[in-house]
Scaffold this motif. Structure first.
Motif, PDB file in Angstrom:
ATOM      1  N   VAL A   8       0.799  -1.221   0.000  1.00  0.00           N
ATOM      2  CA  VAL A   8       0.000   0.000   0.000  1.00  0.00           C
ATOM      3  C   VAL A   8       0.833   1.274   0.000  1.00  0.00           C
ATOM      4  O   VAL A   8       0.301   2.360  -0.220  1.00  0.00           O
ATOM      5  N   GLY A   9       2.130   1.159   0.269  1.00  0.00           N
ATOM      6  CA  GLY A   9       2.940   2.361   0.295  1.00  0.00           C
ATOM      7  C   GLY A   9       4.356   2.079   0.749  1.00  0.00           C
ATOM      8  O   GLY A   9       4.790   0.930   0.783  1.00  0.00           O
ATOM      9  N   LYS A  10       5.041   3.171   1.091  1.00  0.00           N
ATOM     10  CA  LYS A  10       6.448   3.083   1.522  1.00  0.00           C
ATOM     11  C   LYS A  10       6.683   3.988   2.732  1.00  0.00           C
ATOM     12  O   LYS A  10       6.007   4.990   2.916  1.00  0.00           O
ATOM     13  N   VAL A  11       7.697   3.614   3.500  1.00  0.00           N
ATOM     14  CA  VAL A  11       8.180   4.446   4.599  1.00  0.00           C
ATOM     15  C   VAL A  11       8.986   5.588   3.980  1.00  0.00           C
ATOM     16  O   VAL A  11       9.888   5.344   3.187  1.00  0.00           O
ATOM     17  N   THR A  12       8.660   6.832   4.342  1.00  0.00           N
ATOM     18  CA  THR A  12       9.431   7.952   3.803  1.00  0.00           C
ATOM     19  C   THR A  12      10.454   8.487   4.809  1.00  0.00           C
ATOM     20  O   THR A  12      11.535   8.889   4.422  1.00  0.00           O
ATOM     21  N   THR A  13      10.108   8.499   6.101  1.00  0.00           N
ATOM     22  CA  THR A  13      11.032   9.004   7.118  1.00  0.00           C
ATOM     23  C   THR A  13      10.771   8.282   8.438  1.00  0.00           C
ATOM     24  O   THR A  13       9.635   7.918   8.725  1.00  0.00           O
ATOM     25  N   LEU A  14      11.831   8.094   9.218  1.00  0.00           N
ATOM     26  CA  LEU A  14      11.744   7.454  10.531  1.00  0.00           C
ATOM     27  C   LEU A  14      12.249   8.418  11.599  1.00  0.00           C
ATOM     28  O   LEU A  14      13.223   9.149  11.374  1.00  0.00           O
ATOM     29  N   PHE A  15      11.610   8.394  12.765  1.00  0.00           N
ATOM     30  CA  PHE A  15      11.991   9.266  13.873  1.00  0.00           C
ATOM     31  C   PHE A  15      11.944   8.502  15.189  1.00  0.00           C
ATOM     32  O   PHE A  15      11.111   7.619  15.365  1.00  0.00           O
ATOM     33  N   ILE A  16      12.825   8.906  16.112  1.00  0.00           N
ATOM     34  CA  ILE A  16      12.734   8.423  17.483  1.00  0.00           C
ATOM     35  C   ILE A  16      12.783   9.635  18.421  1.00  0.00           C
ATOM     36  O   ILE A  16      13.194  10.724  18.026  1.00  0.00           O
ATOM     37  N   SER A  17      12.349   9.408  19.650  1.00  0.00           N
ATOM     38  CA  SER A  17      12.491  10.399  20.717  1.00  0.00           C
ATOM     39  C   SER A  17      13.629   9.931  21.605  1.00  0.00           C
ATOM     40  O   SER A  17      13.773   8.735  21.847  1.00  0.00           O
ATOM     41  N   VAL A  18      14.410  10.882  22.085  1.00  0.00           N
ATOM     42  CA  VAL A  18      15.513  10.528  22.977  1.00  0.00           C
ATOM     43  C   VAL A  18      15.381  11.296  24.287  1.00  0.00           C
ATOM     44  O   VAL A  18      14.831  12.388  24.319  1.00  0.00           O
TER      45      VAL A  18
END
Length: 145
Positions: A4-14
């Motif tokens: 259905v789609g693609k991952v464009t960006t990934l983020f984490i909290s630190v």
């Protein structure tokens, strides 16, 4: 099963930072995203999925802000907001199960006072990790159910 789609960006909290850290990849297990400060705090809210459509909707109303500002862990070119608890997605090596819609939080009104109302149903959706593994930018998103 349907791509259905693609991952464009990934983020984490630190710990100790209010800004999201962009990542090329991250690893998940049933307690969440291993490097994230919210790891093992609430498995039903382990991963926040957000669509680029949320940013586009805000932009149409002349509200612009950087990716990651909605608190997402995974930004995708697929709009998941029609999914219901129990629906499953394979993203990279991991399988995620939709657990609940994302609630509005105060920080959105700091971006723009109209943002909480505008994105009421379009901010994001939480998932829990059913099967861990690596997720990276560009990974396919497959709807399993």
């Amino acid at each position: 099963m349907k791509n259905v789609g693609k991952v464009t960006t990934l983020f984490i909290s630190v710990q100790g930072s209010s800004t999201r850290i962009e990542k090329e990849l991250f690893n998940l297990d049933p307690k969440g995203i291993i490097e994230d400060k919210y790891y093992d705090t609430n498995i039903n809210r382990s991963v926040l999925l957000t669509s680029e459509a949320s940013y586009a909707l805000a932009s149409k109303h002349n509200i612009t802000f950087p990716f990651g500002s909605l608190g997402e862990n995974i930004l995708m070119d697929y709009n998941p907001y029609h999914l219901i608890p129990g629906d499953k997605l394979r993203i990279g090596e991991a399988i995620l199960e939709i657990s609940q819609n994302c609630t509005m939080c105060d920080h959105l009104s700091k971006i723009d006072e109209n943002l909480p109302t505008l994105l009421k149903d379009d901010r994001g959706i939480f998932a829990k990790v059913i099967e861990g593994g690596m997720i990276k930018k560009g990974d396919e998103i497959t709807l399993l159910s």
